[in-house]
Design a protein around this motif. Sequence first.
Motif, PDB file in Angstrom:
ATOM      1  N   ALA A 120       0.677  -1.697  -0.073  1.00 24.08           N
ATOM      2  CA  ALA A 120       0.021  -0.411  -0.099  1.00 24.08           C
ATOM      3  C   ALA A 120       1.008   1.018  -0.261  1.00 24.08           C
ATOM      4  CB  ALA A 120      -0.593  -0.372   1.083  1.00 24.08           C
ATOM      5  N   TYR A 121       2.312   1.356   0.356  1.00 25.82           N
ATOM      6  CA  TYR A 121       2.904   2.909   0.864  1.00 25.82           C
ATOM      7  C   TYR A 121       3.529   2.557  -0.274  1.00 25.82           C
ATOM      8  CZ  TYR A 121       0.995   3.820   5.781  1.00 25.82           C
ATOM      9  OH  TYR A 121       0.289   4.185   5.859  1.00 25.82           O
ATOM     10  N   ASP A 122       4.861   1.825  -0.706  1.00 26.52           N
ATOM     11  CA  ASP A 122       5.802   1.486  -1.510  1.00 26.52           C
ATOM     12  C   ASP A 122       5.054   1.625  -2.686  1.00 26.52           C
ATOM     13  OD1 ASP A 122       7.035   1.874   0.587  1.00 26.52           O
ATOM     14  OD2 ASP A 122       7.950   0.143   0.485  1.00 26.52           O
ATOM     15  N   ARG A 123       4.019   0.771  -3.395  1.00 29.56           N
ATOM     16  CA  ARG A 123       3.620   0.599  -5.169  1.00 29.56           C
ATOM     17  C   ARG A 123       2.082   0.956  -4.989  1.00 29.56           C
ATOM     18  NH1 ARG A 123       6.108  -4.495  -6.314  1.00 29.56           N
ATOM     19  NH2 ARG A 123       5.362  -3.941  -8.529  1.00 29.56           N
ATOM     20  N   PRO A 124       2.342   2.033  -6.608  1.00 20.63           N
ATOM     21  CA  PRO A 124       0.705   2.036  -7.013  1.00 20.63           C
ATOM     22  C   PRO A 124      -0.501   1.151  -6.425  1.00 20.63           C
ATOM     23  CG  PRO A 124       2.603   1.093  -9.046  1.00 20.63           C
ATOM     24  CD  PRO A 124       2.888   0.539  -7.334  1.00 20.63           C
ATOM     25  N   VAL A 125      -1.237   2.530  -6.492  1.00 22.63           N
ATOM     26  CA  VAL A 125      -2.957   2.456  -5.905  1.00 22.63           C
ATOM     27  C   VAL A 125      -2.934   0.210  -7.117  1.00 22.63           C
ATOM     28  CG1 VAL A 125      -5.405   2.869  -5.976  1.00 22.63           C
ATOM     29  CG2 VAL A 125      -3.467   4.282  -5.674  1.00 22.63           C
ATOM     30  N   PRO A 126      -2.870   0.802  -8.873  1.00 20.87           N
ATOM     31  CA  PRO A 126      -3.833  -0.803  -9.005  1.00 20.87           C
ATOM     32  C   PRO A 126      -3.077  -1.727  -8.364  1.00 20.87           C
ATOM     33  CG  PRO A 126      -3.114   1.257 -10.691  1.00 20.87           C
ATOM     34  CD  PRO A 126      -2.584   1.200  -9.367  1.00 20.87           C
ATOM     35  N   VAL A 127      -1.844  -1.995  -7.832  1.00 19.79           N
ATOM     36  CA  VAL A 127      -1.239  -3.598  -7.108  1.00 19.79           C
ATOM     37  C   VAL A 127      -1.559  -3.943  -5.540  1.00 19.79           C
ATOM     38  CG1 VAL A 127       1.365  -4.389  -6.497  1.00 19.79           C
ATOM     39  CG2 VAL A 127       1.164  -2.961  -8.923  1.00 19.79           C
ATOM     40  N   THR A 128      -1.890  -2.775  -5.514  1.00 22.58           N
ATOM     41  CA  THR A 128      -2.719  -2.862  -4.246  1.00 22.58           C
ATOM     42  C   THR A 128      -3.388  -3.054  -3.912  1.00 22.58           C
ATOM     43  OG1 THR A 128      -1.487  -0.829  -3.314  1.00 22.58           O
ATOM     44  CG2 THR A 128      -3.362  -1.300  -1.544  1.00 22.58           C
ATOM     45  N   VAL A 179     -10.941  -3.289  -9.166  1.00 22.23           N
ATOM     46  CA  VAL A 179      -9.621  -3.779 -10.294  1.00 22.23           C
ATOM     47  C   VAL A 179      -9.222  -4.194 -11.796  1.00 22.23           C
ATOM     48  CG1 VAL A 179      -8.484  -6.622 -10.281  1.00 22.23           C
ATOM     49  CG2 VAL A 179      -9.142  -5.963  -7.916  1.00 22.23           C
ATOM     50  N   ASP A 180     -10.542  -4.620 -12.061  1.00 24.04           N
ATOM     51  CA  ASP A 180     -10.779  -4.273 -13.421  1.00 24.04           C
ATOM     52  C   ASP A 180     -10.130  -3.453 -13.887  1.00 24.04           C
ATOM     53  OD1 ASP A 180     -11.261  -7.209 -14.153  1.00 24.04           O
ATOM     54  OD2 ASP A 180     -13.226  -7.252 -13.364  1.00 24.04           O
ATOM     55  N   GLU A 181     -10.766  -2.043 -13.182  1.00 22.98           N
ATOM     56  CA  GLU A 181     -10.992  -1.163 -14.189  1.00 22.98           C
ATOM     57  C   GLU A 181      -9.289  -0.319 -14.230  1.00 22.98           C
ATOM     58  OE1 GLU A 181     -13.638   1.286 -10.969  1.00 22.98           O
ATOM     59  OE2 GLU A 181     -15.235   1.139 -13.095  1.00 22.98           O
ATOM     60  N   TYR A 182      -8.770  -0.145 -13.053  1.00 21.71           N
ATOM     61  CA  TYR A 182      -7.218  -0.282 -12.804  1.00 21.71           C
ATOM     62  C   TYR A 182      -6.412  -0.793 -14.010  1.00 21.71           C
ATOM     63  CZ  TYR A 182      -7.323   3.141  -8.742  1.00 21.71           C
ATOM     64  OH  TYR A 182      -7.371   4.031  -7.821  1.00 21.71           O
ATOM     65  N   ALA A 183      -6.775  -2.135 -14.113  1.00 16.35           N
ATOM     66  CA  ALA A 183      -6.536  -2.912 -15.141  1.00 16.35           C
ATOM     67  C   ALA A 183      -6.245  -2.519 -16.354  1.00 16.35           C
ATOM     68  CB  ALA A 183      -6.866  -4.191 -15.117  1.00 16.35           C
ATOM     69  N   ASN A 191       1.065  -6.880 -14.914  1.00 12.40           N
ATOM     70  CA  ASN A 191       2.243  -8.123 -14.558  1.00 12.40           C
ATOM     71  C   ASN A 191       2.583  -7.898 -12.977  1.00 12.40           C
ATOM     72  OD1 ASN A 191       2.533  -9.108 -16.911  1.00 12.40           O
ATOM     73  ND2 ASN A 191       4.116  -8.490 -17.747  1.00 12.40           N
ATOM     74  N   ALA A 192       2.530  -7.153 -12.241  1.00  8.24           N
ATOM     75  CA  ALA A 192       2.678  -6.758 -10.649  1.00  8.24           C
ATOM     76  C   ALA A 192       1.568  -6.687 -10.580  1.00  8.24           C
ATOM     77  CB  ALA A 192       3.273  -4.710 -10.531  1.00  8.24           C
ATOM     78  N   MET A 193       0.208  -6.747 -10.841  1.00  9.62           N
ATOM     79  CA  MET A 193      -1.106  -6.613 -10.215  1.00  9.62           C
ATOM     80  C   MET A 193      -0.976  -8.176  -9.638  1.00  9.62           C
ATOM     81  SD  MET A 193      -3.524  -3.915 -12.276  1.00  9.62           S
ATOM     82  CE  MET A 193      -5.137  -4.766 -10.691  1.00  9.62           C
TER      83      MET A 193
END
Length: 228
Positions: A120-128, A179-183, A191-193
């Motif tokens: 949550a702190y280090d990665r982009p929101v889509p990954v979180t 999740v789908d909207e961010y993807a 890939n990170a997601m």
Amino acid sequence: MAFTDDLLNAGSTIWAAQLDHPFVRELAAGDLADAAFRRWLEQDYLYLFEYARTYAVAGAKAREESAMATLLGGADAVLNEELDLHRSFATEYGTSETDLEETTKLPTCEAYTSFLVRTAYDRPVPVTVAALFPCMRGYLDVADHMAVLADEEHRYTPFIETYTSEGFRAETASLRETVDEYAASYPGHRNAMREAFLTSARLELAFWEMAYAGEEWGARASPVPGTE
């Protein structure tokens, strides 16, 4: 095919292992040992605080209004609904809220919560949001499976009813849509997601095993040099 369908296909082996886990099968039958359920209760209580924190941090970082509403709403639901369920379970099992709060995280719980909060702190929101999804979807699928397996009402029926409720289904559907909207909006993060999703899914499976079999922090295998 939606991106979340791709994620669920990628995690299908993990999902199958969750559905067949003895914790899940025995809870559905109503004969899960008290010690295993209490271990799950104590560890999940601690887990949920960090799960809510992960939602809140992601919500604060999100720029899209719909994502903010879903993520901050998710944090609120965990803190004001799901934790209350755990406190009610604790009362039935003779455990106080203080007992829950003073429990030490076992290694799997520590690993899972650390992964979520760090993401949550280090990665982009889509990954979180991809890292958050296995818990919600996993509990819905596990509880639906338990409902099929259960022959009659028993002491664990409230667990099954909570995670098959319309409210929980709606929350899970909302997170899945996010999740789908961010993807779709950030294809470069897919890939990170996927990696974050699979890591959380593996930790979900490990959490059931921790609750069922028990777990301890390991001691040193050999003396510290100079202390023999």
